[in-house]
Scaffold this motif. Structure first.
Motif, short mmCIF file in Angstrom:
data_model
loop_
_atom_site.label_atom_id
_atom_site.label_comp_id
_atom_site.label_asym_id
_atom_site.label_seq_id
_atom_site.Cartn_x
_atom_site.Cartn_y
_atom_site.Cartn_z
N ALA A 94 25.92 34.88 45.44
CA ALA A 94 26.13 36.31 45.20
C ALA A 94 25.96 36.65 43.72
CB ALA A 94 27.52 36.72 45.68
N GLY A 95 26.48 35.80 42.85
CA GLY A 95 26.32 36.04 41.42
C GLY A 95 24.85 36.04 41.01
N ALA A 96 24.07 35.10 41.56
CA ALA A 96 22.65 35.04 41.23
C ALA A 96 21.90 36.27 41.73
CB ALA A 96 22.04 33.76 41.82
N ALA A 97 22.15 36.66 43.00
CA ALA A 97 21.46 37.83 43.55
C ALA A 97 21.84 39.10 42.79
CB ALA A 97 21.81 37.99 45.03
N ASP A 98 23.10 39.20 42.36
CA ASP A 98 23.52 40.38 41.62
C ASP A 98 22.87 40.45 40.25
OD1 ASP A 98 25.10 42.77 41.63
OD2 ASP A 98 26.51 41.81 40.27
N LEU A 99 22.75 39.32 39.58
CA LEU A 99 22.10 39.30 38.27
C LEU A 99 20.61 39.61 38.39
CD1 LEU A 99 23.90 36.18 36.78
CD2 LEU A 99 24.20 38.56 36.06
N VAL A 144 39.58 33.59 49.06
CA VAL A 144 39.11 32.62 48.06
C VAL A 144 37.88 33.17 47.34
CG1 VAL A 144 38.15 30.31 47.71
CG2 VAL A 144 40.04 30.65 49.32
N PHE A 145 36.95 33.73 48.09
CA PHE A 145 35.74 34.31 47.50
C PHE A 145 36.09 35.39 46.49
CE2 PHE A 145 32.48 37.71 47.81
CZ PHE A 145 31.43 37.04 47.21
N LEU A 146 36.99 36.29 46.87
CA LEU A 146 37.39 37.37 45.97
C LEU A 146 38.01 36.84 44.69
CD1 LEU A 146 38.94 39.88 48.54
CD2 LEU A 146 36.74 40.11 47.38
N GLN A 147 38.75 35.76 44.81
CA GLN A 147 39.41 35.19 43.63
C GLN A 147 38.40 34.57 42.67
OE1 GLN A 147 42.60 35.44 42.71
NE2 GLN A 147 42.14 34.31 40.83
N VAL A 148 37.44 33.80 43.22
CA VAL A 148 36.56 33.05 42.31
C VAL A 148 35.49 33.93 41.67
CG1 VAL A 148 36.99 30.87 43.49
CG2 VAL A 148 35.01 32.27 44.16
N ILE A 149 35.16 35.09 42.28
CA ILE A 149 34.15 35.94 41.64
C ILE A 149 34.75 36.80 40.53
CG2 ILE A 149 32.63 36.00 43.65
CD1 ILE A 149 33.63 38.85 44.20
N LYS A 150 36.05 36.69 40.30
CA LYS A 150 36.66 37.42 39.19
C LYS A 150 36.27 36.84 37.84
CE LYS A 150 41.07 38.36 39.68
NZ LYS A 150 42.50 38.18 40.07
N GLY A 151 35.77 35.61 37.84
CA GLY A 151 35.30 35.01 36.60
C GLY A 151 36.34 34.23 35.83
N GLU A 152 37.47 33.96 36.45
CA GLU A 152 38.53 33.21 35.78
C GLU A 152 38.33 31.71 36.02
OE1 GLU A 152 42.05 34.78 37.48
OE2 GLU A 152 41.84 36.76 36.52
N GLY A 153 38.60 30.90 35.01
CA GLY A 153 38.47 29.47 35.15
C GLY A 153 39.55 28.88 36.04
N ILE A 172 33.18 29.57 38.36
CA ILE A 172 31.92 29.56 39.10
C ILE A 172 30.83 30.23 38.26
CG2 ILE A 172 30.73 30.63 41.07
CD1 ILE A 172 32.24 28.21 41.94
N GLU A 173 29.67 29.60 38.21
CA GLU A 173 28.51 30.18 37.53
C GLU A 173 27.34 30.25 38.52
OE1 GLU A 173 28.70 31.42 34.65
OE2 GLU A 173 30.26 30.36 33.51
N PRO A 174 26.46 31.23 38.40
CA PRO A 174 26.52 32.30 37.41
C PRO A 174 27.55 33.36 37.78
CG PRO A 174 24.65 32.66 38.87
CD PRO A 174 25.26 31.34 39.26
N TYR A 175 28.21 33.87 36.76
CA TYR A 175 29.19 34.93 36.93
C TYR A 175 28.51 36.27 36.67
CZ TYR A 175 32.84 38.21 35.54
OH TYR A 175 33.62 39.32 35.40
N SER A 176 28.78 37.24 37.53
CA SER A 176 28.21 38.59 37.35
C SER A 176 29.35 39.58 37.21
CB SER A 176 27.32 38.97 38.54
OG SER A 176 26.67 40.19 38.28
N GLU A 181 34.25 44.45 42.20
CA GLU A 181 34.50 45.83 42.63
C GLU A 181 33.45 46.33 43.61
OE1 GLU A 181 34.97 48.31 39.22
OE2 GLU A 181 36.87 47.36 38.62
N ARG A 182 32.45 45.50 43.91
CA ARG A 182 31.38 45.92 44.83
C ARG A 182 31.37 45.08 46.11
NH1 ARG A 182 27.20 44.55 41.93
NH2 ARG A 182 28.15 44.26 39.88
N ILE A 183 32.56 44.63 46.50
CA ILE A 183 32.72 43.91 47.76
C ILE A 183 33.34 44.87 48.77
CG2 ILE A 183 33.70 41.90 48.91
CD1 ILE A 183 31.69 41.29 46.62
N TRP A 184 32.77 44.88 49.99
CA TRP A 184 33.21 45.77 51.07
C TRP A 184 33.71 44.93 52.24
CZ3 TRP A 184 31.14 51.18 51.10
CH2 TRP A 184 30.37 51.47 49.96
#
Length: 338
Positions: A94-99, A144-153, A172-176, A181-184
């Motif tokens: 998701a981070g890669a596709a968003d970037l 879990v997904f929502l937590q790790v895409i926040k960009g916190e180590g 998780i990298e890449p981080y976007s 805020e764009r998860i539904w």
């Protein structure tokens, strides 16, 4: 103002009557339709995800390709079944596709829809924990997904890494930035809509809903949206959430439209899906002025800020472009959406 996007279920069949006879046809035509929709002024290109079926299944290569070929249009899903997902690997995708898209990803996720096979998620290596249902497992994966895409180590770095690490725990990298805020959440009931609000997700309400009151589909869906917004306010979130509804809408503008969809008035349908009594929303098909009047009476559309148009992808890119054009240019201004 309403954001207008299309939602493709991505069917294919080798039938000579189908415009999409292979998986390659569906994937390549999905990209072409997104490009055409952007040129027409539509706002979103969304895709359903179904496993073990002749439909779109792995969304991120498609989303990345659409993001690379377009400039403005939102790209998203409606929805990814979280029972099948490794949340951390999904966060990377998701981070890669968003970037690649420049921050245009609007990712719809959910517990999922009825399956083609028995417990298909088991074939992907997942199983509920003791005392947990498969729906619980899907929501756990989502959390879990929502937590790790926040960009916190959160991961302890190796003392002997292959490459130098930044200080602290690794993320998780890449981080976007902004993706969280764009998860539904795709919801079919009032209770899961309230849960989505508490979790800080936007709401996707589809063309079916648990029949909780016996009222018409659009009335029940409007109640669901209001319950979601009340829960969002109670949760204390500071941003304004987004809400989408999906509709099958076909302006009758020529003989071709009349042949496909001019069969007369449609109505809600009642059925059973996953042992749940559900109400399925009607399709809208009429000449643009009468169609706009009907849509103004749809309470759930009135409550939503985003309308996703389900498209018959097997009729091909040219015809679906024609349908989207009729809605964006003819129906939307009459309905007060533009």
């Amino acid at each position: 103002m309403k954001s207008i996007g299309f939602l493709s279920f991505g069917h294919w069949t080798p039938s000579p009557q189908s415009g999409t006879r292979s998986a390659a046809d569906v994937l390549l035509q999905s990209i072409d339709l997104a490009v055409a929709a952007e040129e027409l002024g539509a706002d979103g290109a969304y895709f359903r995800v179904h496993h073990f079926a002749r439909q779109l299944a792995s969304p991120f290569p498609l989303l990345a390709a659409v993001g690379a070929r377009t400039q403005r249009i939102e790209i998203g899903t409606g929805v990814i079944d979280m029972r099948y997902e490794n949340p951390l690997y999904m966060a990377e995708d998701a981070g890669a596709a968003d970037l690649i898209s420049g921050g245009r990803l609007q990712l719809g996720i959910s517990r999922g829809s009825p399956e083609q096979v028995v417990d298909g998620w088991r074939h992907f290596g997942y199983a509920p924990q003791p005392g947990e249902s498969d729906a619980d497992m899907g929501r756990r994966h989502a959390e879990v997904f929502l937590q790790v895409i926040k960009g916190e180590g959160f991961a302890e770095p190796s003392p002997r890494p292959m490459f130098p690490n930044p200080p602290g725990l690794l993320r998780i990298e890449p981080y976007s930035d902004g993706l969280r805020e764009r998860i539904w959440w795709g919801s079919a009931s009032n209770s899961t809509a309230v849960w989505a609000a508490r979790m800080g997700m936007n709401l996707q309400s589809s063309t079916l809903k648990a029949d909780e009151t016996g009222e018409p589909f659009h009335v029940q869906q409007a109640r669901q949206i209001r319950a979601y917004r009340d829960a969002w306010k109670e949760a204390g979130h500071t941003r304004t959430p987004r809400v989408s509804v999906s509709r099958s809408i076909f302006p009758i503008r020529d003989d071709r439209d009349r042949a496909y969809f001019g069969r007369g008035k449609d109505s809600d349908q009642i059925g059973v899906i996953d042992n749940m009594r559900a109400v399925f929303g009607r399709s809208y098909a009429d000449e643009p002025d009468r169609l706009a009047e009907e849509l103004r009476r749809d309470e759930a559309i009135g409550e939503a800020d985003t309308v996703l148009l389900t498209v018959p992808n097997q009729l091909g890119v040219a015809y679906n472009t024609h349908v989207i054009e009729g809605i964006v240019k003819d129906v939307a201004p009459l309905a007060g959406w533009r």
